[in-house]
Design an enzyme around this catalytic site. Structure first.
Site, mmCIF file in Angstrom:
data_model
loop_
_atom_site.group_PDB
_atom_site.id
_atom_site.type_symbol
_atom_site.label_atom_id
_atom_site.label_comp_id
_atom_site.label_asym_id
_atom_site.label_seq_id
_atom_site.Cartn_x
_atom_site.Cartn_y
_atom_site.Cartn_z
ATOM 1 N N GLN A 250 0.814 -1.143 0.073
ATOM 2 C CA GLN A 250 0.118 0.085 -0.113
ATOM 3 C C GLN A 250 0.717 1.447 -0.051
ATOM 4 O O GLN A 250 0.729 2.197 -0.822
ATOM 5 C CB GLN A 250 -0.942 0.043 1.151
ATOM 6 C CG GLN A 250 -1.759 0.870 1.363
ATOM 7 C CD GLN A 250 -2.685 1.053 0.050
ATOM 8 O OE1 GLN A 250 -3.290 -0.089 -0.336
ATOM 9 N NE2 GLN A 250 -2.959 2.298 -0.629
ATOM 10 N N HIS B 22 2.305 2.979 -3.292
ATOM 11 C CA HIS B 22 1.199 3.762 -4.180
ATOM 12 C C HIS B 22 1.742 5.181 -4.255
ATOM 13 O O HIS B 22 1.832 5.752 -5.368
ATOM 14 C CB HIS B 22 -0.088 3.548 -3.644
ATOM 15 C CG HIS B 22 -0.703 2.375 -4.213
ATOM 16 N ND1 HIS B 22 -0.904 2.360 -5.612
ATOM 17 C CD2 HIS B 22 -1.466 1.177 -3.793
ATOM 18 C CE1 HIS B 22 -1.514 1.022 -5.853
ATOM 19 N NE2 HIS B 22 -1.738 0.690 -4.674
ATOM 20 N N GLU C 111 -10.731 1.783 2.838
ATOM 21 C CA GLU C 111 -10.955 1.262 1.594
ATOM 22 C C GLU C 111 -10.513 -0.240 1.051
ATOM 23 O O GLU C 111 -11.396 -1.000 1.119
ATOM 24 C CB GLU C 111 -9.948 1.949 0.516
ATOM 25 C CG GLU C 111 -10.061 1.498 -1.188
ATOM 26 C CD GLU C 111 -8.792 2.313 -1.931
ATOM 27 O OE1 GLU C 111 -7.788 2.528 -1.410
ATOM 28 O OE2 GLU C 111 -9.106 2.349 -2.977
ATOM 29 N N HIS C 112 -9.271 -0.713 1.809
ATOM 30 C CA HIS C 112 -9.029 -2.067 1.847
ATOM 31 C C HIS C 112 -8.964 -2.306 3.367
ATOM 32 O O HIS C 112 -8.293 -1.552 4.258
ATOM 33 C CB HIS C 112 -7.582 -2.278 1.391
ATOM 34 C CG HIS C 112 -7.470 -1.799 -0.138
ATOM 35 N ND1 HIS C 112 -6.955 -0.674 -0.538
ATOM 36 C CD2 HIS C 112 -7.936 -2.392 -1.133
ATOM 37 C CE1 HIS C 112 -7.090 -0.448 -1.816
ATOM 38 N NE2 HIS C 112 -7.550 -1.597 -2.245
ATOM 39 N N ASP D 297 -6.380 -6.392 -6.118
ATOM 40 C CA ASP D 297 -6.036 -5.315 -7.041
ATOM 41 C C ASP D 297 -5.700 -6.068 -8.424
ATOM 42 O O ASP D 297 -5.849 -5.263 -9.249
ATOM 43 C CB ASP D 297 -4.478 -4.966 -6.358
ATOM 44 C CG ASP D 297 -4.442 -3.964 -5.370
ATOM 45 O OD1 ASP D 297 -5.512 -3.423 -4.884
ATOM 46 O OD2 ASP D 297 -3.506 -4.029 -4.706
ATOM 47 N N HIS E 156 -53.542 16.154 -9.391
ATOM 48 C CA HIS E 156 -53.249 14.770 -9.172
ATOM 49 C C HIS E 156 -54.285 13.819 -8.833
ATOM 50 O O HIS E 156 -54.535 12.778 -9.077
ATOM 51 C CB HIS E 156 -52.043 14.513 -7.945
ATOM 52 C CG HIS E 156 -50.617 14.966 -8.274
ATOM 53 N ND1 HIS E 156 -50.321 16.346 -8.863
ATOM 54 C CD2 HIS E 156 -49.516 14.285 -8.646
ATOM 55 C CE1 HIS E 156 -49.140 16.566 -9.165
ATOM 56 N NE2 HIS E 156 -48.459 15.166 -8.853
#
Lengths: 427, 427
Positions: free
Chosen positions: B255, B258, B322-323, B356, B415
């Site tokens: 991670q 990145h 996220e993960h 991934d 209506h």
């Protein structure tokens, strides 16, 4: 009413244009109120309630007592109607539940998808002339089925600091956790940032005027999601000679009474039915209490004659109506091939009003052509999809080498290494 | 690395804070480029490609010949790896197909919900050091399963005006309709407004730098939807003494490589495992080619000791990673009770790298805490839900009176009238 006969395809874009709104001026006000509410919390909210609603309720949170008084004051007939609508909406949205999707993609690689509820949601219900308790049904019922833990509702108080009893009755019936007498921009800001008394939420739902719309857009910059972008309500009817002109006219007018900027379009391959519907509109218009509003919307409405059903379908898909009524001997053709529409109403006995209130479908739908890419509110709007994976020793041996190759080709050595170190341990 | 032992709950907010980005300065540039591309189309796109990418390809559209050359130049080993990943992703996303949901909510009132494909979608694939062909798999495969008619892909050319062969190979394999050598803000603007050569799309997917992120946000003001708001990638690992320290360290580092702003968090109830993992990180870090990047991310990373598994779970849900990797003898407890996470990786042999690239789940996931309200990309991201209703004469008689009552209470006579006129005709 504008009648347009066999328009050239090059003119469709112009013909199907929606009224555009300028929001730049509004943005400054909205930004200012957001900043104030973020900084000063309840105090700021209270000040804006005084400013915009002309009242300062002692407590923004609606009390148990206020709710039980409201429950008493709603007529049995209205209660029964609301219960019937709730029952149908519950049935339709419960049917939308999905099961866990689980697959072994490769031997030893288990993957699954589950939907879990958004824990905290906020519902905004506008005030004004019409107490939109029906929208509470459309939002709180699926939120409850989804399992949302907190369902916060904000709605502006009237000048006496009160909320319409039908709103309180419906909110209570549908399991809303907390009801606040807060309206407009300050309500959206309060649900975005949270205040001493209002808890912040993860997603905000519900209609509103231009100010609320811009406020919801701004909220998305502060880690809050919204149901969808909003615009004026709209109806497109496709009718052939099998349609009852008086029915179609009543549907077009029901849309027109929403507001002067409402969109009303009729598409047909029959000149005869167009003329008959036009006459019916004139006859019915006169008797409406909201005639003044409807007249303005009708003035902008379009009755469009096209050559063929194929051309009609293409035009309808290009427009992407929020509501689409189809009354045709070839209804199946339209139902199967419509690609862009929020909700579809089929046949002479399916008025849009049915979906607005009680058929069971949701009435919170994409306007402004957003039916091309947005869903109307549904059970899934209150859930989020999460994925899970569990890989066995065998499984990582099966897919590990492919991961190593791909990570290497993307130049991400640490990604590769996370697999290599495991594969080595298994040698 | 920061080690934090038994932090007070009041400090969680600060502890779990993400790096914030200022985008105000970027917005001006993005607005300017949008205006130019809207006005001048291809000419403006070409000018910005020269400015930002240092090249002006003769034709922005990638030719058949360029694609066949790329197909030849990708190694058989990489092709095989991509095919395996594609197969797993196809299996998992095909399993997500849902059937029409159909219910008769009241006798004579048929309601159904169907998902139909978004007709035109745009995929953005960043350029830079790593050719992210894996993201094409994650976006184009479900777009194809969903049945999207047009799948447009934009990606920036290198200084020679070329696209990495692995990108072209994968895009072609996954049924992308058209590939354009256009990057950054101008790519998002081109897909938003359309140009002479690029057709506009209804929804834009894919990752990118800050400029692309702001451009995607701006696109939503012009009737285009986006997959989700973006932020730096992040990983949270929960590990107890059953975890292999070297495995966890490799995941945290994968991670960290990145980017310097990547988020890496370890939560545990075991001080022993925290110390072991810390040592392993130091040992593995030295050997990484992207060490300089990883060091910066690791410097901001946190190793957090908490008292109990319940406290750990609460903290993880408050963060909404996220993960989320969970390696615990009580993994079921975490899997069942995790509410906010993009994708969950379970056990010692399930590295994040697997998701991934090749397990079958999608790697386009909500960052920045958006797992609280957004789904990761899935089959449904390429579909929209539409509702239909068909009411019989009997059906409108059954629910008509309730609609009349509710419309009346909301002050919407037209209506009500749309129902009354039908009920009268049936008397």
């Amino acid at each position: 009413m504008k009648k347009v006969f066999n328009p050239d395809k090059a003119s469709w874009n112009e013909l199907l244009k929606r009224p555009t709104q300028t929001v730049a001026a509004i943005e400054t006000v909205v930004n200012e109120i957001f900043t104030e509410v973020k900084l000063k919390g309840d105090q700021a909210v209270s000040r804006y309630t005084q400013l915009f609603d002309g009242t300062t309720p002692e407590n923004a949170l609606v009390s148990e007592e206020e709710i039980s008084q409201a429950v008493k004051s709603v007529s049995p007939e209205l209660k029964e109607a609301i219960e019937l609508a709730k029952s149908n909406i519950t049935t339709f949205h419960t049917a939308q539940k999905t099961k866990r999707v689980s697959v072994e993609t490769t031997n030893g690689v288990m993957c699954w998808q589950e939907k879990r509820p958004i824990q905290k949601v906020g519902l905004y219900i506008p005030g004004g002339s019409a107490p939109l308790f029906s929208t509470i049904l459309m939002l709180a019922v699926p939120a409850n089925i989804a399992g949302c833990k907190e369902i916060v509702l904000c709605t502006p108080p009237d000048k006496e600091g009160k909320i319409n009893p039908a709103i309180l009755y419906t909110a209570n019936l549908c399991g809303v956790t907390k009801i606040y007498k807060i309206g407009g921009i300050q309500a959206i800001a309060a649900m975005t940032f949270g205040t001493e008394s209002v808890s912040s939420v993860y997603k905000i739902f519900g209609p509103g005027n231009q100010y609320v719309t811009v406020a919801k857009q701004l909220a998305t910059k502060y880690n809050v999601a919204i149901d969808m972008p909003a615009g004026p309500s709209e109806l497109l009817v496709y009718a052939d000679d099998t349609a009852m002109p008086s029915f179609v006219a009543s549907d077009l007018l029901s849309q027109a009474e929403h507001g002067p900027d409402s969109q009303v379009i009729l598409v047909s391959i029959s000149e005869k039915i167009i003329n008959e519907i036009e006459k019916e509109i004139e006859a019915q218009l006169d008797k409406l209490p909201r005639k003044d509003i409807a007249i303005q919307a009708i003035a902008n409405s379009k009755l469009i004659l096209v050559h063929t059903e194929e051309e009609a379908l293409e035009m309808i898909n290009a427009y992407g109506p929020e509501h689409f009524i189809v009354i045709s001997e070839h209804e199946d053709y339209f139902v199967e091939n419509i690609q862009n529409a929020g909700s579809v109403f089929i046949g002479n006995y399916t008025p849009e009003s049915a979906g607005d209130y009680a058929s069971g479908t949701n009435h919170t739908l994409p306007t402004n052509g957003y039916a091309k890419q947005y869903s109307g509110v549904n059970l899934g709007s209150f859930l989020k999809s999460m994925t899970f994976q569990k890989i066995s020793e065998k499984g990582i041996q099966n897919i590990g080498p492919a991961i190593e190759t791909m990570a290497d080709a993307e130049g991400l050595q640490a990604h590769k290494n996370a697999v290599s170190i495991r594969l080595k341990s298994l040698q």
